[in-house]
Design an enzyme around this catalytic site. Structure first.
Site, PDB file in Angstrom:
ATOM      1  N   CYS A  86       0.843  -1.196   0.000  1.00 11.68           N
ATOM      2  CA  CYS A  86       0.000   0.000   0.000  1.00 11.68           C
ATOM      3  C   CYS A  86       0.880   1.248   0.000  1.00 11.68           C
ATOM      4  CB  CYS A  86      -0.976  -0.039   1.171  1.00 11.68           C
ATOM      5  SG  CYS A  86      -2.391   1.078   0.975  1.00 11.68           S
ATOM      6  N   HIS A 203      -3.458  -5.727   0.718  1.00 14.54           N
ATOM      7  CA  HIS A 203      -2.795  -6.027   1.993  1.00 14.54           C
ATOM      8  C   HIS A 203      -2.767  -7.526   2.276  1.00 14.54           C
ATOM      9  CE1 HIS A 203      -2.449  -1.924   3.813  1.00 14.54           C
ATOM     10  NE2 HIS A 203      -3.434  -1.653   2.975  1.00 14.54           N
ATOM     11  N   GLU A 205      -0.982  -8.960   4.546  1.00 14.79           N
ATOM     12  CA  GLU A 205      -0.861  -9.135   5.996  1.00 14.79           C
ATOM     13  C   GLU A 205      -2.217  -9.092   6.697  1.00 14.79           C
ATOM     14  OE1 GLU A 205      -0.931  -4.651   5.741  1.00 14.79           O
ATOM     15  OE2 GLU A 205      -0.512  -6.366   4.455  1.00 14.79           O
TER      16      GLU A 205
END
Length: 232
Positions: A86, A203, A205
């Site tokens: 990002c 994302h 994660e």
């Protein structure tokens, strides 16, 4: 495998990244403050999401000059692995580690959603745990996530197979409706020609913990771990 996560003033996904590498995968993980320049001993460096330096001037424009990012550039030049997520992707383009730029979303709105992505290449550590053309689901949260580059750069990305992820429909097709921010070529993530630097707007994660009901992102980190364990 040792991991470092860069922490800028305004980072807000740094702990999320560390949670995956440290808590889910059990890897030694060091938080690297933006004023530090020592990345010795690190195999993977993550430049996380958030709003580095408040996104003043433009996203990533100030972060590129930090001591930590100067060290990240050197780490990448030595062949070390670098993952920008990002805002981290935006920082990597500003620092010249990846081509192109991330500009305002097509509809000029901040988007927070889950999107489908098509995996374009599976012979790199980042994607080796996926199947060719596999469609995965990852969250996005950005206002400046529209990938832009000139025609020659886009052609080079295609020619050198540097596009690793594209926004797509659930069936893998590339439609206007499935491109949330208007990115050229439906680009969601690219690597450098060497393949050791990856930048992506979605994302991974945030899709790694089984408690959240989606582990599509965990495979990216597992692929890196597997590659480094055999010395790739």
């Amino acid at each position: 495998m040792k991991t470092g996560v860069i922490v800028f003033p305004g980072s807000n996904c740094d702990r999320d990244a560390a949670m995956v590498t440290r808590d889910l995968l059990g890897l030694p993980t060091r938080m690297v403050w933006h004023e530090e320049s020592d990345l010795s001993g690190l195999d993977l460096v993550i430049v996380p999401g958030g709003f580095s330096y408040g996104d003043y001037l433009r996203c990533g424009a100030i972060a590129r000059f930090s001591p930590a990012m100067q060290a990240v550039v050197q780490h990448a030049e030595r062949g070390g692995l670098v993952l920008g997520i990002c805002n981290g992707f935006q920082v990597l383009t500003e620092a010249g580690l990846l081509p192109g730029a991330l500009v305002r979303n097509r509809d000029l709105h901040f988007i927070c959603d889950r999107v489908s992505l098509r995996v374009e290449r599976v012979d790199l550590p980042w994607t080796q745990r996926y199947a060719p053309q596999q469609v995965i689901t990852l969250p996005i949260a950005h206002g400046e996530g529209c990938y832009y580059a000139d025609a020659d750069t886009l052609a080079a990305l295609e020619d050198h197979q540097q596009i690793l992820f594209r926004y797509c429909a659930a069936d893998g097709s590339l439609t206007e409706a499935s491109n949330p921010n208007g990115s050229l070529g439906h680009i969601a993530g690219i690597c450098n020609r060497r393949g050791n630097v990856l930048g992506m707007m979605p994302h991974p994660e945030r899709a790694a913990d089984p408690a959240l009901g989606n582990t599509d992102g965990l495979k990216l980190f597992e692929g890196v771990l597997a590659a480094l364990s055999v010395g790739v």
